[in-house]
Every structure is written in structure tokens, then in C-alpha cells.
Design an enzyme around this catalytic site. Structure first.
Site, PDB file in Angstrom:
ATOM      1  CB  THR A   1      14.470  71.437   6.716  1.00 13.84           C
ATOM      2  OG1 THR A   1      13.098  71.635   6.380  1.00 13.84           O
ATOM      3  CG2 THR A   1      15.188  72.760   6.626  1.00 13.84           C
TER       4      THR A   1
ATOM      5  NE  ARG B   1       3.174  71.692  11.724  1.00 13.77           N
ATOM      6  CZ  ARG B   1       3.958  70.668  11.466  1.00 13.77           C
ATOM      7  NH1 ARG B   1       3.533  69.448  11.697  1.00 13.77           N
ATOM      8  NH2 ARG B   1       5.167  70.866  10.971  1.00 13.77           N
TER       9      ARG B   1
ATOM     10  N   PRO C   1      13.978  74.459 -18.389  1.00 10.38           N
ATOM     11  CG  PRO C   1      16.130  75.298 -18.777  1.00 10.38           C
ATOM     12  CD  PRO C   1      15.337  74.017 -18.777  1.00 10.38           C
ATOM     13  CG  ASN C   2      10.031  76.413 -23.246  1.00 11.20           C
ATOM     14  OD1 ASN C   2       9.996  77.624 -23.446  1.00 11.20           O
ATOM     15  ND2 ASN C   2       9.093  75.584 -23.706  1.00 11.20           N
TER      16      ASN C   2
ATOM     17  CD  GLN D   1       9.591  71.925  10.124  1.00 15.67           C
ATOM     18  OE1 GLN D   1      10.564  71.374   9.594  1.00 15.67           O
ATOM     19  NE2 GLN D   1       8.817  72.762   9.462  1.00 15.67           N
TER      20      GLN D   1
ATOM     21  CE  LYS E   1       5.097  77.837   3.275  1.00 16.78           C
ATOM     22  NZ  LYS E   1       4.731  76.634   2.508  1.00 16.78           N
TER      23      LYS E   1
ATOM     24  CG  HIS F   1      12.792  70.348 -10.083  1.00 16.37           C
ATOM     25  ND1 HIS F   1      13.116  69.245  -9.323  1.00 16.37           N
ATOM     26  CD2 HIS F   1      13.794  70.483 -10.982  1.00 16.37           C
ATOM     27  CE1 HIS F   1      14.256  68.730  -9.757  1.00 16.37           C
ATOM     28  NE2 HIS F   1      14.677  69.464 -10.768  1.00 16.37           N
ATOM     29  CG  ASP F   2       9.301  70.561 -16.071  1.00 13.54           C
ATOM     30  OD1 ASP F   2      10.049  70.138 -16.980  1.00 13.54           O
ATOM     31  OD2 ASP F   2       8.151  70.135 -15.878  1.00 13.54           O
TER      32      ASP F   2
ATOM     33  CG  ASP G   1       6.318  76.919  -0.805  1.00  9.89           C
ATOM     34  OD1 ASP G   1       7.255  76.681  -1.577  1.00  9.89           O
ATOM     35  OD2 ASP G   1       6.175  76.348   0.303  1.00  9.89           O
ATOM     36  CG  LEU G   2       2.983  76.901  -6.704  1.00  5.50           C
ATOM     37  CD1 LEU G   2       2.332  77.277  -8.025  1.00  5.50           C
ATOM     38  CD2 LEU G   2       2.071  75.977  -5.909  1.00  5.50           C
ATOM     39  CE  LYS G   3       9.230  73.578  -0.912  1.00  8.39           C
ATOM     40  NZ  LYS G   3       7.926  74.015  -0.367  1.00  8.39           N
TER      41      LYS G   3
HETATM   42  O1  C5P Z   1       3.887  74.067  10.717  1.00  7.84           O
HETATM   43  P1  C5P Z   1       5.298  74.480  10.403  1.00  7.84           P
HETATM   44  O2  C5P Z   1       5.706  75.779  11.066  1.00  7.84           O
HETATM   45  O3  C5P Z   1       6.291  73.380  10.628  1.00  7.84           O
HETATM   46  O4  C5P Z   1       5.225  74.775   8.816  1.00  7.84           O
HETATM   47  C1  C5P Z   1       6.304  75.007   8.055  1.00  7.84           C
HETATM   48  C2  C5P Z   1       5.905  75.361   6.647  1.00  7.84           C
HETATM   49  O5  C5P Z   1       7.130  75.527   5.937  1.00  7.84           O
HETATM   50  C3  C5P Z   1       5.105  74.321   5.877  1.00  7.84           C
HETATM   51  O6  C5P Z   1       4.239  75.003   4.975  1.00  7.84           O
HETATM   52  C4  C5P Z   1       6.150  73.538   5.119  1.00  7.84           C
HETATM   53  O7  C5P Z   1       5.672  73.033   3.895  1.00  7.84           O
HETATM   54  C5  C5P Z   1       7.186  74.627   4.847  1.00  7.84           C
HETATM   55  N1  C5P Z   1       8.539  74.133   4.645  1.00  7.84           N
HETATM   56  C6  C5P Z   1       9.247  73.396   5.582  1.00  7.84           C
HETATM   57  N2  C5P Z   1      10.532  72.984   5.319  1.00  7.84           N
HETATM   58  C7  C5P Z   1      11.112  73.286   4.158  1.00  7.84           C
HETATM   59  C8  C5P Z   1      10.417  74.029   3.208  1.00  7.84           C
HETATM   60  C9  C5P Z   1       9.123  74.445   3.502  1.00  7.84           C
HETATM   61  O8  C5P Z   1       8.741  73.107   6.650  1.00  7.84           O
HETATM   62  N3  C5P Z   1      12.347  72.920   3.949  1.00  7.84           N
END
Ligand code: C5P
Length: 240
Positions: free
Chosen positions: A128, A219, A76-77, A198, A42, A73-74, A69-71
């Protein structure tokens, strides 16, 4: 049409390693220790903004499949035009933010279908890092869970290939949608691992039991002195 860079493994690995680095040197140092048959990679904002498309090419040379993973958000065009560029990269998976609305989701998918049909397009639901208290001031009257379920419905209706959500929400979503609707879940830790920042973490086994399709792991692998052995452990647990 651009071919997706597929690794030579027949079995599609269900583990996605988050390359949360700022430069090519550190990234390739980790990647050289990984096995392409055991993981996909990723690339997020930090790395993409630092190293751009040349790094994607470098990872493709090593035959890894890439989740960009650039998510997005803008309107539609604008999203359509960005997705059009991403389609030229031969990316395996990429994402848009569901808050862009159904029209944006559907039109992004339309572009992918036309330009790079093998690329998976998934929707980011509620991060999350947010809980019910943080969602309320944003104008949401539903809970995080209900909102994620609604967002999953929206992604399904818009023809997306799946969503990103937490492992807790995955149980309900998997009951509703078949396995071909992908559920991608971060927040994975092996038993006895630290949770870092997390809030809610699950083990690979729990994620699998909840119906998750792919787990995103950062990590536990990137900070390990032996990344390959941790990667093997995670694969074994998830594939059990
Ligand atoms: O190091 P870790 O396992 O916590 O990394 C989680 C990865 O998932 C990171 O790249 C983080 O940006 C991504 N992520 C997240 N929670 C989200 C969406 C993406 O932790 N809701």
C-alpha cells in the site's frame, strides 16, 4: 504434523494486531493487556529477527494464533525450504510475495498442504506504500489496481488461501471470489483517528462492507493507553 495453536475462542476473531516491537518485554507488556478471543497477533520482521522462535512459543503458550508476516520472496526451492521450517512452528497464517511467481506460490502451498495443512498461506500483492507512479519505473504498465487484481487471480490459481491488499481493492476481489478466499487488509483506523504514515485508511466498518476477511491493526491499539477498549471497539465495529 504440527498442530496449529488455536485459542479457545469458538468464534474466530477477524482482528489481527500488528506487534511492531523490537523486544519481548514491550511485546508481552501489550499482549498481557489483550484478549485472545478478540484478536490474533502478527509477528513481522523486526520482532522475529530480534526474538525469533522463542517469542512465537511464548505467544502460543498464551494461546494466541500467530500470523508470521515475513513476505517471503525468492526462488521456489528457497521459499519451499523456508516454508518447511515455518510449518514446524504451528503458525496459523503466513505469507509469500506474489512477485516470486506462480511456480513459487504453488510449490510453497504444496509444502504447507503436506506439512501443516491448517496453516493459511496468503500472497502479498502490491504494498500500500506504492502508487501508479512508483510502479511504472519497476516495469509495470498496468495500474496498481489492475496489478493487484491480476495478482489475486494468480494466488487463486496457485491454490493460496488468500491475499493481502488494500480495502479499496477488496471490493472487486470479493465480487470475484467467495468468502473462503481470504482478504487481509492493513491501514485500518477508527473514525477521527490519525492516519500516521498510511496513505489510504478505512474504518473497520468500511473494510467489512468491502468484503475484507481480516483486518490488520497496529498503532491504534499498540499506542493506546487502553488497548483492550480500542480492541473491543474495533471488534464491535467489524462484527456489526
Ligand atoms: O500501525 P498500523 O495500523 O499502520 O500498522 C499496520 C501494520 O500492517 C504494520 O505491521 C505494517 O507493516 C503492516 N502492513 C501495512 N501495509 C501493507 C502491508 C503490511 O501497513 N501493505
Amino acid at each position: 504434523m504440527i498442530a496449529i495453536h488455536m485459542s479457545s475462542n469458538k468464534e474466530d476473531s477477524k482482528v489481527i494486531i500488528a506487534l511492531d516491537y523490537s523486544n519481548k518485554k514491550d511485546t508481552l507488556n501489550l499482549v498481557s493487556k489483550l484478549d485472545k478471543s478478540l484478536c490474533n497477533l502478527k509477528v513481522g520482521y523486526e520482532l522475529f529477527l530480534s526474538e525469533g522462535q522463542s517469542l512465537i512459543k511464548e505467544l502460543h503458550k498464551r494461546e494466541f494464533k500467530i500470523f508470521l508476516d515475513l513476505k517471503l520472496h525468492d526462488i521456489p526451492n528457497t521459499v519451499k525450504r523456508a516454508i518447511n521450517v515455518i510449518c514446524d512452528y504451528g503458525i496459523w497464517m503466513t505469507n509469500v510475495h506474489v512477485l516470486g511467481g506462480k511456480e513459487m506460490l504453488a510449490s510453497a502451498k504444496q509444502v504447507v498442504k503436506k506439512e501443516s495443512p491448517e496453516t493459511k498461506l496468503i500472497g502479498v500483492t502490491i504494498l500500500t506504500s506504492l502508487n501508479d507512479d512508483l510502479l511504472k519505473p519497476l516495469g509495470f504498465s498496468n495500474s496498481v489496481e489492475e496489478t493487484v487484481y491480476n495478482f489475486a487471480d494468480l494466488c487463486h490459481e496457485a491454490g493460496l488461501d488468500g491475499i493481502v491488499c488494500s480495502a479499496g481493492e477488496a471490493i472487486h476481489i470479493r465480487k470475484k471470489f467467495l468468502d473462503n478466499f481470504l482478504i487481509v487488509t492493513p491501514g485500518i483506523r477508527l473514525k477521527n483517528d490519525t492516519a500516521d504514515d498510511q496513505k489510504r485508511v478505512v474504518t473497520p466498518v468500511q473494510a467489512k462492507n468491502n468484503g475484507v476477511s481480516y483486518i490488520v491493526v497496529g498503532r491504534p491499539v499498540t499506542m493506546s493507553s487502553d488497548p483492550l477498549s480500542i480492541l473491543k471497539k474495533i471488534n464491535n465495529e467489524f462484527n456489526e
